[in-house]
Design a protein around this motif. Sequence first.
Motif, PDB file in Angstrom:
ATOM      1  N   PHE A 127       0.874  -1.180   0.000  1.00  0.00           N
ATOM      2  CA  PHE A 127       0.000   0.000   0.000  1.00  0.00           C
ATOM      3  C   PHE A 127       0.904   1.220   0.000  1.00  0.00           C
ATOM      4  O   PHE A 127       1.692   1.411   0.932  1.00  0.00           O
ATOM      5  CB  PHE A 127      -0.911  -0.006   1.231  1.00  0.00           C
ATOM      6  CG  PHE A 127      -1.870   1.145   1.281  1.00  0.00           C
ATOM      7  CD1 PHE A 127      -2.827   1.318   0.297  1.00  0.00           C
ATOM      8  CD2 PHE A 127      -1.815   2.066   2.317  1.00  0.00           C
ATOM      9  CE1 PHE A 127      -3.718   2.386   0.337  1.00  0.00           C
ATOM     10  CE2 PHE A 127      -2.699   3.130   2.373  1.00  0.00           C
ATOM     11  CZ  PHE A 127      -3.656   3.290   1.371  1.00  0.00           C
ATOM     12  N   PRO A 128       0.839   2.065  -1.030  1.00  0.00           N
ATOM     13  CA  PRO A 128       1.884   3.066  -1.238  1.00  0.00           C
ATOM     14  C   PRO A 128       1.706   4.378  -0.473  1.00  0.00           C
ATOM     15  O   PRO A 128       2.458   5.327  -0.723  1.00  0.00           O
ATOM     16  CB  PRO A 128       1.800   3.318  -2.746  1.00  0.00           C
ATOM     17  CG  PRO A 128       0.361   3.114  -3.077  1.00  0.00           C
ATOM     18  CD  PRO A 128      -0.092   1.993  -2.170  1.00  0.00           C
ATOM     19  N   ARG A 145      -7.765  -4.371   3.400  1.00  0.00           N
ATOM     20  CA  ARG A 145      -7.818  -5.068   2.115  1.00  0.00           C
ATOM     21  C   ARG A 145      -8.432  -4.170   1.038  1.00  0.00           C
ATOM     22  O   ARG A 145      -7.999  -4.194  -0.115  1.00  0.00           O
ATOM     23  CB  ARG A 145      -8.630  -6.366   2.236  1.00  0.00           C
ATOM     24  CG  ARG A 145      -8.545  -7.243   0.992  1.00  0.00           C
ATOM     25  CD  ARG A 145      -9.182  -8.609   1.224  1.00  0.00           C
ATOM     26  NE  ARG A 145      -8.851  -9.498   0.124  1.00  0.00           N
ATOM     27  CZ  ARG A 145      -9.556  -9.609  -0.991  1.00  0.00           C
ATOM     28  NH1 ARG A 145     -10.663  -8.871  -1.153  1.00  0.00           N
ATOM     29  NH2 ARG A 145      -9.200 -10.435  -1.953  1.00  0.00           N
ATOM     30  N   ARG A 146      -9.403  -3.369   1.411  1.00  0.00           N
ATOM     31  CA  ARG A 146     -10.008  -2.450   0.446  1.00  0.00           C
ATOM     32  C   ARG A 146      -8.973  -1.447  -0.076  1.00  0.00           C
ATOM     33  O   ARG A 146      -8.911  -1.165  -1.276  1.00  0.00           O
ATOM     34  CB  ARG A 146     -11.179  -1.700   1.085  1.00  0.00           C
ATOM     35  CG  ARG A 146     -11.904  -0.764   0.114  1.00  0.00           C
ATOM     36  CD  ARG A 146     -13.010  -0.002   0.812  1.00  0.00           C
ATOM     37  NE  ARG A 146     -12.482   0.998   1.731  1.00  0.00           N
ATOM     38  CZ  ARG A 146     -12.104   2.221   1.351  1.00  0.00           C
ATOM     39  NH1 ARG A 146     -12.175   2.589   0.086  1.00  0.00           N
ATOM     40  NH2 ARG A 146     -11.655   3.084   2.249  1.00  0.00           N
ATOM     41  N   GLU A 147      -8.162  -0.918   0.822  1.00  0.00           N
ATOM     42  CA  GLU A 147      -7.102   0.016   0.405  1.00  0.00           C
ATOM     43  C   GLU A 147      -6.088  -0.676  -0.495  1.00  0.00           C
ATOM     44  O   GLU A 147      -5.633  -0.100  -1.499  1.00  0.00           O
ATOM     45  CB  GLU A 147      -6.419   0.593   1.648  1.00  0.00           C
ATOM     46  CG  GLU A 147      -7.320   1.525   2.448  1.00  0.00           C
ATOM     47  CD  GLU A 147      -6.777   1.850   3.821  1.00  0.00           C
ATOM     48  OE1 GLU A 147      -7.176   2.890   4.381  1.00  0.00           O
ATOM     49  OE2 GLU A 147      -5.965   1.055   4.358  1.00  0.00           O
ATOM     50  N   ARG A 148      -5.745  -1.900  -0.146  1.00  0.00           N
ATOM     51  CA  ARG A 148      -4.784  -2.660  -0.953  1.00  0.00           C
ATOM     52  C   ARG A 148      -5.311  -2.915  -2.359  1.00  0.00           C
ATOM     53  O   ARG A 148      -4.599  -2.725  -3.352  1.00  0.00           O
ATOM     54  CB  ARG A 148      -4.480  -3.976  -0.236  1.00  0.00           C
ATOM     55  CG  ARG A 148      -3.580  -4.925  -1.022  1.00  0.00           C
ATOM     56  CD  ARG A 148      -3.045  -6.009  -0.124  1.00  0.00           C
ATOM     57  NE  ARG A 148      -4.031  -6.934   0.390  1.00  0.00           N
ATOM     58  CZ  ARG A 148      -4.385  -7.058   1.653  1.00  0.00           C
ATOM     59  NH1 ARG A 148      -3.876  -6.263   2.574  1.00  0.00           N
ATOM     60  NH2 ARG A 148      -5.267  -7.958   2.039  1.00  0.00           N
ATOM     61  N   GLN A 149      -6.556  -3.330  -2.438  1.00  0.00           N
ATOM     62  CA  GLN A 149      -7.127  -3.638  -3.754  1.00  0.00           C
ATOM     63  C   GLN A 149      -7.285  -2.371  -4.603  1.00  0.00           C
ATOM     64  O   GLN A 149      -7.115  -2.411  -5.825  1.00  0.00           O
ATOM     65  CB  GLN A 149      -8.484  -4.326  -3.580  1.00  0.00           C
ATOM     66  CG  GLN A 149      -8.416  -5.731  -2.991  1.00  0.00           C
ATOM     67  CD  GLN A 149      -7.792  -6.739  -3.943  1.00  0.00           C
ATOM     68  OE1 GLN A 149      -7.666  -6.510  -5.132  1.00  0.00           O
ATOM     69  NE2 GLN A 149      -7.398  -7.884  -3.394  1.00  0.00           N
ATOM     70  N   LEU A 178       0.799  -9.485  -0.471  1.00  0.00           N
ATOM     71  CA  LEU A 178       1.166  -9.796  -1.855  1.00  0.00           C
ATOM     72  C   LEU A 178       0.465 -11.068  -2.324  1.00  0.00           C
ATOM     73  O   LEU A 178       0.007 -11.152  -3.467  1.00  0.00           O
ATOM     74  CB  LEU A 178       2.683  -9.943  -1.979  1.00  0.00           C
ATOM     75  CG  LEU A 178       3.481  -8.645  -1.907  1.00  0.00           C
ATOM     76  CD1 LEU A 178       4.980  -8.951  -1.828  1.00  0.00           C
ATOM     77  CD2 LEU A 178       3.196  -7.763  -3.114  1.00  0.00           C
ATOM     78  N   ALA A 179       0.393 -12.070  -1.455  1.00  0.00           N
ATOM     79  CA  ALA A 179      -0.304 -13.300  -1.812  1.00  0.00           C
ATOM     80  C   ALA A 179      -1.772 -13.024  -2.104  1.00  0.00           C
ATOM     81  O   ALA A 179      -2.364 -13.613  -3.021  1.00  0.00           O
ATOM     82  CB  ALA A 179      -0.169 -14.328  -0.687  1.00  0.00           C
ATOM     83  N   ASP A 180      -2.372 -12.114  -1.360  1.00  0.00           N
ATOM     84  CA  ASP A 180      -3.760 -11.731  -1.602  1.00  0.00           C
ATOM     85  C   ASP A 180      -3.932 -11.092  -2.982  1.00  0.00           C
ATOM     86  O   ASP A 180      -5.001 -11.179  -3.583  1.00  0.00           O
ATOM     87  CB  ASP A 180      -4.222 -10.760  -0.514  1.00  0.00           C
ATOM     88  CG  ASP A 180      -5.676 -10.356  -0.669  1.00  0.00           C
ATOM     89  OD1 ASP A 180      -6.548 -11.244  -0.640  1.00  0.00           O
ATOM     90  OD2 ASP A 180      -5.946  -9.154  -0.826  1.00  0.00           O
ATOM     91  N   LEU A 181      -2.867 -10.475  -3.477  1.00  0.00           N
ATOM     92  CA  LEU A 181      -2.900  -9.876  -4.813  1.00  0.00           C
ATOM     93  C   LEU A 181      -2.428 -10.849  -5.897  1.00  0.00           C
ATOM     94  O   LEU A 181      -2.325 -10.471  -7.067  1.00  0.00           O
ATOM     95  CB  LEU A 181      -2.010  -8.619  -4.835  1.00  0.00           C
ATOM     96  CG  LEU A 181      -2.417  -7.481  -3.901  1.00  0.00           C
ATOM     97  CD1 LEU A 181      -1.406  -6.351  -3.980  1.00  0.00           C
ATOM     98  CD2 LEU A 181      -3.816  -6.976  -4.226  1.00  0.00           C
TER      99      LEU A 181
END
Length: 222
Positions: A127-128, A145-149, A178-181
């Motif tokens: 997450f940048p 997770r919402r922010e990551r996606q 990362l695995a979630d992505l």
Amino acid sequence: MTPGAFIEALAALRFSDTFNPYAEACPDHDGVGAPQVRRENLRLVLEAALAGGVDSIWIARDLGYRGGRRTGLALTDEAHLSAHAGLYGQLPLARATRGPAMTERTATVIWQVLRDLRRPIFLWNVFPLHPHASGDPLSNRCHTRRERQASRHLLEWLVSELRPRVLVAIGRDAEAALADLGMAAERVRHPSYGGQTEFVARMGELYGLPAKAPRAVQLTLP
């Protein structure tokens, strides 16, 4: 997407309880034009990495309030801006904040290893931006997770354009994110909270560095 468009897309991200250092200014610590300084820092590093190529991308979880929130560069505090500049040939990176330069423990250990490694490594976060606790902007929290996606397209673009030999996840949280992505990465222990020795040893294994005794991390705390 060009590097300029990448940075504009990054600056356009907005989430609750999150500081975007490429678009927002901290009223307590930032100097004049701080978001522009951080965007320029990132542009210089990104364009140099694209032009010269990279060996690996090291990916942590999210920006910290003592490091990337202030510099605009992942895993890099103000004490190591000059080291980051030298990684790609003495880039004119600049400070965006007022007052004494701040040091971050994680960045200190990261740059100890990078100095020994002497390879072109690009540093980033799943997450940048800098997520913080509600009502406490100078704190760190794990992104959702919402922010990551919502920001995954930026990480995917970086990996596609930089074409690293390997992705390295800094810490278990980064590996799981990362695995979630759908991205596989070599995991190393996060250097904070007693993980310095394991981090240095694992990086030595990954890159064939000679074993050495860990150096003590010296910090100047506010």
